[in-house]
Design a protein around this motif. Sequence first.
Motif, short mmCIF file in Angstrom:
data_model
loop_
_atom_site.label_atom_id
_atom_site.label_comp_id
_atom_site.label_asym_id
_atom_site.label_seq_id
_atom_site.Cartn_x
_atom_site.Cartn_y
_atom_site.Cartn_z
N HIS A 1 0.75 -1.32 -0.05
CA HIS A 1 -0.10 -0.12 -0.02
C HIS A 1 0.98 1.35 0.13
N GLU A 2 2.06 1.11 0.34
CA GLU A 2 2.99 2.34 0.53
C GLU A 2 3.37 2.79 -1.04
N MET A 3 3.02 2.00 -2.18
CA MET A 3 3.22 2.40 -3.39
C MET A 3 1.93 3.35 -3.95
N ILE A 4 1.03 3.38 -3.14
CA ILE A 4 -0.03 4.22 -3.70
C ILE A 4 0.30 5.63 -3.93
N GLY A 5 0.08 6.06 -5.03
CA GLY A 5 0.32 7.31 -5.60
C GLY A 5 1.50 7.48 -6.20
N LYS A 6 2.32 6.26 -6.31
CA LYS A 6 3.51 6.50 -6.89
C LYS A 6 3.62 5.58 -8.22
N GLN A 7 3.13 6.23 -9.23
CA GLN A 7 2.94 5.80 -10.54
C GLN A 7 4.17 5.05 -11.08
N GLN A 8 5.29 5.62 -11.17
CA GLN A 8 6.34 4.93 -11.79
C GLN A 8 6.84 3.84 -11.25
N THR A 9 6.99 3.74 -9.90
CA THR A 9 7.23 2.51 -9.05
C THR A 9 6.21 1.37 -9.41
N GLN A 10 4.80 1.99 -9.29
CA GLN A 10 3.70 0.73 -9.51
C GLN A 10 4.17 0.27 -11.25
N ASN A 11 4.26 0.94 -12.02
CA ASN A 11 4.64 0.54 -13.66
C ASN A 11 5.72 -0.43 -13.38
N THR A 12 6.85 0.02 -12.69
CA THR A 12 7.89 -0.98 -12.63
C THR A 12 7.65 -2.38 -12.06
N PHE A 13 6.98 -2.07 -10.95
CA PHE A 13 6.64 -3.32 -10.25
C PHE A 13 5.44 -4.36 -10.93
N PHE A 14 4.54 -3.35 -11.85
CA PHE A 14 3.85 -4.30 -12.41
C PHE A 14 4.40 -5.34 -13.69
N HIS A 15 5.51 -4.69 -14.29
CA HIS A 15 6.25 -5.54 -15.24
C HIS A 15 6.87 -6.63 -14.54
N ILE A 16 7.77 -6.40 -13.39
CA ILE A 16 8.27 -7.22 -12.55
C ILE A 16 7.19 -8.55 -12.10
N PHE A 17 6.03 -8.23 -11.82
CA PHE A 17 5.25 -8.90 -11.27
C PHE A 17 4.84 -9.88 -12.67
N ASN A 18 4.71 -9.28 -13.82
CA ASN A 18 4.10 -9.85 -15.09
C ASN A 18 5.19 -11.24 -15.37
N ASN A 19 6.28 -10.68 -15.29
CA ASN A 19 7.53 -11.63 -15.67
C ASN A 19 7.75 -12.71 -14.66
N LEU A 20 7.75 -12.42 -13.54
CA LEU A 20 7.85 -13.41 -12.50
C LEU A 20 6.59 -14.58 -12.46
N HIS A 21 5.47 -13.72 -12.51
CA HIS A 21 4.11 -14.60 -12.62
C HIS A 21 4.17 -15.83 -13.72
N GLN A 22 4.44 -15.26 -15.04
CA GLN A 22 4.57 -15.70 -16.27
C GLN A 22 5.48 -17.13 -16.11
N LEU A 23 6.66 -16.95 -15.35
CA LEU A 23 7.73 -17.76 -15.06
C LEU A 23 7.30 -18.90 -13.82
#
Length: 468
Positions: free
Chosen positions: A239-261
Amino acid sequence: MEFFNEKMQPNYQLLWHKCLVIIKDNVSEAAFSTWFQPIVPLSYEDKKITIQVPSQFFYEYLEEKYVNVLKMTLYRVFGEGTILNYRVVVGSMSNGGTVDYITDTPKRQVIQPVKPTTPFTGVAPQDLDSQLNAKYTIDNFFEGVSNKLARSAGESIANNPGKTTFNPFFLYGSSGVGKTHLCHAIGMRIRELYPEKRVLYVSANLFQIQYTDAVRKNTSNDFLNFYQSLDVLILDDIHEMIGKQQTQNTFFHIFNNLHQLGKQLVLTSDKAPVAMDGMEERLITRLKWGLTAEIARPDKELRKKILRRKIEQEGLVLREDVFNYIAEHVTENVRDLEGTLVSLMAHSLINNREIDMALVRQVISQTVRVKDRRLSIEEIQKIVCNYFNLEQSLLQTISRKREIVLARQITMYLAKKYTESSFSHIGKIVGGKDHATVLHACKTVKDQIEINKTFRSTVEVIENALKK
């Protein structure tokens, strides 16, 4: 600004008093009186200040909990590079106020610059610092009604990371209920069973710092490559990422990559995904892909289990009435239970007195909000009916009118939350319903709270009325 010229011999007692004034503004009144007032300044020489503390336990607690407060204050008052020595009283105070014997603990540099962990190197799994705390294990994470689902799922994940349907595993609940403990426990079990896996625990705040630093140093690719190389990522307080769009965007890509693997993701927050206003919708959607589990405040039986374990660990002996009083009155979270025991031990050691009812009442009144008035199911029923402008007798009928059903279900939910009553007992009082009906009502209300803001506001208004 320093309070003295280094060429002059400072009055260290006066300077220590100035330290106390600063510390008092930065900690609670109870913490100040318990942990700082008993300290005795002994000497100051060659930028080394020596202070006397009442016990080894006292020294260890200061180092663990308040080292940052001490280091900042000493640097501010005594100057940069100040070293803090502890002198620990070993034994008990005699009637004349002397000590049995004194030992000097190893000297400690008060200030050590804290640098964010930036492990963006291709180290082997056994060399990767997972940032896990070994004291948190699944074995010492006690199970109760409030955390049964979370604990069971956590153990399954630890035994088969990335192979269960619980991916991601999203834990939420208020502060101090055990989310971080369970996260570390999952990570430790995985490390034990699968030493070849790359496991990392990181707070969302530290992730944000690392990302910002990587952007500033133009090492974003190293940052992404490191996180995408993990087998298990445990991210605390997302929840500490709320309002931090660039960090959220980066984590989104990391999440996708890890989950797909097929890599395991474990995340925690103080609120459910649907309640995270300010988080990108596409990220919220992914957070709900696996299992979302709440850890609620501990019920009475769980509080007793935790208390017994903590008492055994500390070698304490508590009278039965003292034990029961703590279990009855410290109800919000596990952290409050631990803090209460620590304060009791400190007061007992410093004042050389027994932990009796007078002491436990004094300590609890300083650390938690004591609620002596116990809510009854009847009181809850009355307040709910007042809110909906209904006669209480209508809840006892078989009516299926929407408003009556809603009031009945909210009553059952709040009765389970604010009393120690069983599902069967609640059903008996509220409309003569059975165990299954009450269980269904509680689940229905809980689900609606998570997805319906208007409904959540209604329940919050009623809860506030209960607390008056």
